[in-house]
Design a protein around this motif. Structure first.
Motif, PDB file in Angstrom:
ATOM      1  N   THR A 130       0.869  -1.183   0.000  1.00 35.62           N
ATOM      2  CA  THR A 130       0.000   0.000   0.000  1.00 35.62           C
ATOM      3  C   THR A 130       0.906   1.232   0.000  1.00 35.62           C
ATOM      4  OG1 THR A 130      -0.168   0.492   2.377  1.00 35.62           O
ATOM      5  CG2 THR A 130      -1.538  -1.311   1.527  1.00 35.62           C
ATOM      6  N   GLY A 131       0.488   2.298  -0.662  1.00 37.70           N
ATOM      7  CA  GLY A 131       1.354   3.470  -0.774  1.00 37.70           C
ATOM      8  C   GLY A 131       2.546   3.204  -1.660  1.00 37.70           C
ATOM      9  N   ILE A 179       9.174   5.897  -0.773  1.00 37.76           N
ATOM     10  CA  ILE A 179       9.680   4.640  -0.215  1.00 37.76           C
ATOM     11  C   ILE A 179       9.077   3.455  -0.957  1.00 37.76           C
ATOM     12  CG2 ILE A 179       9.822   3.219   1.865  1.00 37.76           C
ATOM     13  CD1 ILE A 179       9.758   5.759   3.533  1.00 37.76           C
ATOM     14  N   GLY A 180       7.801   3.545  -1.299  1.00 37.81           N
ATOM     15  CA  GLY A 180       7.126   2.441  -1.977  1.00 37.81           C
ATOM     16  C   GLY A 180       7.775   2.073  -3.302  1.00 37.81           C
ATOM     17  N   LYS A 181       8.127   3.064  -4.090  1.00 38.29           N
ATOM     18  CA  LYS A 181       8.780   2.798  -5.375  1.00 38.29           C
ATOM     19  C   LYS A 181      10.154   2.154  -5.176  1.00 38.29           C
ATOM     20  CE  LYS A 181       6.588   6.434  -8.157  1.00 38.29           C
ATOM     21  NZ  LYS A 181       6.797   7.746  -8.810  1.00 38.29           N
ATOM     22  N   SER A 182      10.867   2.635  -4.165  1.00 39.02           N
ATOM     23  CA  SER A 182      12.196   2.104  -3.895  1.00 39.02           C
ATOM     24  C   SER A 182      12.118   0.647  -3.439  1.00 39.02           C
ATOM     25  CB  SER A 182      12.879   2.967  -2.826  1.00 39.02           C
ATOM     26  OG  SER A 182      14.152   2.466  -2.503  1.00 39.02           O
ATOM     27  N   ILE A 183      11.165   0.333  -2.552  1.00 41.98           N
ATOM     28  CA  ILE A 183      10.981  -1.044  -2.086  1.00 41.98           C
ATOM     29  C   ILE A 183      10.554  -1.938  -3.249  1.00 41.98           C
ATOM     30  CG2 ILE A 183       9.577  -2.554  -0.628  1.00 41.98           C
ATOM     31  CD1 ILE A 183       9.452  -0.264   1.413  1.00 41.98           C
ATOM     32  N   THR A 184       9.664  -1.440  -4.083  1.00 45.48           N
ATOM     33  CA  THR A 184       9.199  -2.210  -5.248  1.00 45.48           C
ATOM     34  C   THR A 184      10.377  -2.635  -6.109  1.00 45.48           C
ATOM     35  OG1 THR A 184       7.041  -1.113  -5.277  1.00 45.48           O
ATOM     36  CG2 THR A 184       7.782  -2.125  -7.341  1.00 45.48           C
ATOM     37  N   LYS A 185      11.278  -1.704  -6.382  1.00 48.04           N
ATOM     38  CA  LYS A 185      12.447  -2.021  -7.223  1.00 48.04           C
ATOM     39  C   LYS A 185      13.341  -3.063  -6.548  1.00 48.04           C
ATOM     40  CE  LYS A 185      16.224   0.024  -9.876  1.00 48.04           C
ATOM     41  NZ  LYS A 185      17.157  -1.077  -9.541  1.00 48.04           N
ATOM     42  N   LEU A 186      13.581  -2.896  -5.240  1.00 49.65           N
ATOM     43  CA  LEU A 186      14.418  -3.854  -4.523  1.00 49.65           C
ATOM     44  C   LEU A 186      13.852  -5.270  -4.607  1.00 49.65           C
ATOM     45  CD1 LEU A 186      15.457  -2.117  -1.152  1.00 49.65           C
ATOM     46  CD2 LEU A 186      16.959  -2.812  -3.006  1.00 49.65           C
ATOM     47  N   LEU A 223      17.397   6.716   1.868  1.00 49.59           N
ATOM     48  CA  LEU A 223      16.268   6.032   1.237  1.00 49.59           C
ATOM     49  C   LEU A 223      16.571   4.554   0.966  1.00 49.59           C
ATOM     50  CD1 LEU A 223      13.487   5.985  -0.185  1.00 49.59           C
ATOM     51  CD2 LEU A 223      14.645   6.809  -2.258  1.00 49.59           C
ATOM     52  N   GLU A 224      17.774   4.274   0.494  1.00 50.11           N
ATOM     53  CA  GLU A 224      18.117   2.884   0.197  1.00 50.11           C
ATOM     54  C   GLU A 224      18.112   2.025   1.460  1.00 50.11           C
ATOM     55  OE1 GLU A 224      22.134   0.580  -1.086  1.00 50.11           O
ATOM     56  OE2 GLU A 224      21.465   2.114  -2.519  1.00 50.11           O
ATOM     57  N   ARG A 248      -8.764 -17.252   4.424  1.00 54.98           N
ATOM     58  CA  ARG A 248      -8.346 -18.504   5.073  1.00 54.98           C
ATOM     59  C   ARG A 248      -6.831 -18.645   5.067  1.00 54.98           C
ATOM     60  NH1 ARG A 248     -11.164 -24.053   3.387  1.00 54.98           N
ATOM     61  NH2 ARG A 248     -12.848 -23.017   4.545  1.00 54.98           N
ATOM     62  N   ASP A 249      -6.213 -18.612   3.873  1.00 56.55           N
ATOM     63  CA  ASP A 249      -4.757 -18.698   3.779  1.00 56.55           C
ATOM     64  C   ASP A 249      -4.173 -17.288   3.802  1.00 56.55           C
ATOM     65  OD1 ASP A 249      -4.728 -21.494   3.601  1.00 56.55           O
ATOM     66  OD2 ASP A 249      -5.196 -21.400   1.459  1.00 56.55           O
ATOM     67  N   LYS A 250      -3.874 -16.840   5.005  1.00 57.38           N
ATOM     68  CA  LYS A 250      -3.468 -15.447   5.196  1.00 57.38           C
ATOM     69  C   LYS A 250      -1.998 -15.232   4.808  1.00 57.38           C
ATOM     70  CE  LYS A 250      -6.709 -14.493   8.968  1.00 57.38           C
ATOM     71  NZ  LYS A 250      -7.626 -15.581   8.600  1.00 57.38           N
ATOM     72  N   PRO A 251      -1.638 -13.991   4.466  1.00 57.78           N
ATOM     73  CA  PRO A 251      -0.221 -13.669   4.255  1.00 57.78           C
ATOM     74  C   PRO A 251       0.589 -14.011   5.501  1.00 57.78           C
ATOM     75  CG  PRO A 251      -1.624 -11.864   3.528  1.00 57.78           C
ATOM     76  CD  PRO A 251      -2.519 -12.832   4.247  1.00 57.78           C
ATOM     77  N   LYS A 252       1.873 -14.276   5.307  1.00 59.34           N
ATOM     78  CA  LYS A 252       2.734 -14.700   6.415  1.00 59.34           C
ATOM     79  C   LYS A 252       3.266 -13.520   7.233  1.00 59.34           C
ATOM     80  CE  LYS A 252       2.544 -19.060   5.186  1.00 59.34           C
ATOM     81  NZ  LYS A 252       1.574 -18.896   4.088  1.00 59.34           N
ATOM     82  N   ALA A 253       3.325 -12.337   6.614  1.00 63.42           N
ATOM     83  CA  ALA A 253       3.918 -11.195   7.311  1.00 63.42           C
ATOM     84  C   ALA A 253       3.221  -9.904   6.922  1.00 63.42           C
ATOM     85  CB  ALA A 253       5.414 -11.103   7.009  1.00 63.42           C
ATOM     86  N   PHE A 254       3.147  -8.998   7.875  1.00 65.73           N
ATOM     87  CA  PHE A 254       2.566  -7.668   7.676  1.00 65.73           C
ATOM     88  C   PHE A 254       3.565  -6.660   8.237  1.00 65.73           C
ATOM     89  CE2 PHE A 254       0.024  -4.049   9.199  1.00 65.73           C
ATOM     90  CZ  PHE A 254      -0.724  -3.743   8.072  1.00 65.73           C
ATOM     91  N   ILE A 255       4.167  -5.869   7.353  1.00 66.77           N
ATOM     92  CA  ILE A 255       5.181  -4.892   7.747  1.00 66.77           C
ATOM     93  C   ILE A 255       4.591  -3.499   7.534  1.00 66.77           C
ATOM     94  CG2 ILE A 255       7.593  -4.221   7.550  1.00 66.77           C
ATOM     95  CD1 ILE A 255       7.121  -7.266   8.016  1.00 66.77           C
ATOM     96  N   SER A 256       4.382  -2.775   8.626  1.00 65.62           N
ATOM     97  CA  SER A 256       3.719  -1.472   8.535  1.00 65.62           C
ATOM     98  C   SER A 256       4.682  -0.331   8.835  1.00 65.62           C
ATOM     99  CB  SER A 256       2.548  -1.408   9.510  1.00 65.62           C
ATOM    100  OG  SER A 256       1.925  -0.134   9.454  1.00 65.62           O
ATOM    101  N   SER A 257       4.522   0.720   8.081  1.00 64.39           N
ATOM    102  CA  SER A 257       5.234   1.955   8.389  1.00 64.39           C
ATOM    103  C   SER A 257       4.603   2.621   9.608  1.00 64.39           C
ATOM    104  CB  SER A 257       5.169   2.901   7.187  1.00 64.39           C
ATOM    105  OG  SER A 257       5.837   4.101   7.463  1.00 64.39           O
ATOM    106  N   SER A 258       5.438   3.252  10.409  1.00 64.61           N
ATOM    107  CA  SER A 258       5.004   4.123  11.490  1.00 64.61           C
ATOM    108  C   SER A 258       5.961   5.318  11.450  1.00 64.61           C
ATOM    109  CB  SER A 258       5.048   3.366  12.823  1.00 64.61           C
ATOM    110  OG  SER A 258       4.659   4.219  13.874  1.00 64.61           O
ATOM    111  N   ALA A 259       6.112   6.045  12.540  1.00 61.69           N
ATOM    112  CA  ALA A 259       6.970   7.235  12.486  1.00 61.69           C
ATOM    113  C   ALA A 259       7.551   7.559  13.853  1.00 61.69           C
ATOM    114  CB  ALA A 259       6.168   8.432  11.964  1.00 61.69           C
ATOM    115  N   ILE A 260       8.743   8.159  13.851  1.00 60.34           N
ATOM    116  CA  ILE A 260       9.362   8.567  15.108  1.00 60.34           C
ATOM    117  C   ILE A 260       8.615   9.746  15.725  1.00 60.34           C
ATOM    118  CG2 ILE A 260      11.640   7.658  14.509  1.00 60.34           C
ATOM    119  CD1 ILE A 260      12.511  10.567  13.910  1.00 60.34           C
TER     120      ILE A 260
END
Length: 300
Positions: free
Chosen positions: A8-9, A14-21, A200-201, A104-116
């Motif tokens: 999402t996002g 950051i989303g574009k950078s993660i997508t490329k990685l 960013l990287e 039923r067959d859920k994703p194995k991991a959920f990684i969410s952004s938060s903020a300092i």
């Protein structure tokens, strides 16, 4: 193996950078989007405000990276804009929780952004850690509610990680571009407030690291290992970018006139620890500010 990653996002910095990685690793990536047909990236429909999501996306995904949220510094903080900032984060996390319950067959991991921003606008020179208490200002309230909504995902027996992201340094976009926008750069306010920055990287790699390592769960600060003051960061960035630097702080009252309540974000600061994330085996490519800025300004 996480072969199908839903973001999402995804169209953000950051989303574009993660997508490329992820794609460079050979993984398939899809975004959740309000306008999936207009995206070059494979995308599924969602609209958190209306409570709508294409459930096929959740069946497809092995892991989810959740970044969506209205830009905190994009517009002046009117009452309406503050509501948008909060709702865009809580609504997205809540919708994902509600829809994941049906899968039923859920994703194995959920990684969410938060903020300092969780720690408050200004924690001075105290080094803060994940277990420290939240602040009592607007952004701290947003992050508390955002995290509470995202943490519910772990009740579904999905490994959940929340990354409290610091000030992301990138060549195009993000905080650095704004700091260098004036014809002559200068510290903001006293210039002594700490900025917990991250390249960013490195922040993108941190999300992927959290996604791929089953032993990682819970809260982590997503910041570089060496926070610096506002004065140091702006002076170094100005030198490497070839912009003039005036060693005289922009007065706080002028920033408040220009930015309103949002000025507190730049007049305050946080010195945030990366120790917990480093303890997972994560290694920074750009842990030194000079190295990070040199990399950014040498990129074509």
């Amino acid at each position: 193996m996480m072969q199908h990653v839903l973001i999402t996002g995804g169209s953000g910095l950051i989303g574009k950078s993660i997508t490329k990685l992820l794609q460079d690793e050979g993984k398939e990536v899809a975004w959740l989007s309000r306008s999936p047909k207009n995206k070059a990236q494979t995308s599924f429909f969602w609209d958190p405000e209306k409570g709508m999501l294409d459930q096929e996306a959740l069946y497809w995904a092995d892991g989810i990276i959740h970044l969506a949220g209205a830009g905190v510094a994009d517009k002046r903080w009117t009452v309406r804009r503050k509501k948008e900032i909060l709702d865009s984060r809580v609504d997205g996390s809540t919708l994902l929780y509600q829809e994941l319950q049906k899968v039923r067959d859920k994703p194995k991991a959920f990684i969410s952004s938060s903020a300092i921003g969780y720690y408050g606008f200004n924690t001075g020179d105290k080094l803060v850690f994940e277990g420290d208490p939240p602040g009592n200002d607007f952004l701290a309230e947003v992050v508390r509610k955002w995290e509470a909504a995202s943490e519910r995902i772990q009740d579904l027996k999905i490994r959940t990680v929340l990354l409290r992201v610091g000030i992301v340094l990138a060549k195009d976009g993000g905080a650095l571009a704004e700091l260098l926008k004036p014809p002559v750069t200068a510290p903001l306010g006293s210039g002594n407030q700490y900025m917990s920055w991250i390249h960013l990287e490195d922040v993108s790699r941190m999300f992927v690291h959290a996604l791929e390592n089953q032993g990682i769960s819970g809260l982590y600060n997503a910041v570089g290992p060496v926070p610096v003051t506002n004065r140091v960061l702006i002076r170094k960035a100005a030198k490497l970018s070839g912009k003039p630097f005036l060693n005289m702080g922009v007065p706080g009252f002028a920033l408040k006139l220009a930015l309103g309540e949002m000025a507190q974000m730049v007049l305050g600061g946080n010195r945030v620890s990366s120790e917990k994330m480093e303890g997972t085996g994560f290694q920074f490519n750009f842990g030194d500010l000079h190295l990070a800025l040199t990399d950014l300004f040498e990129k074509k």
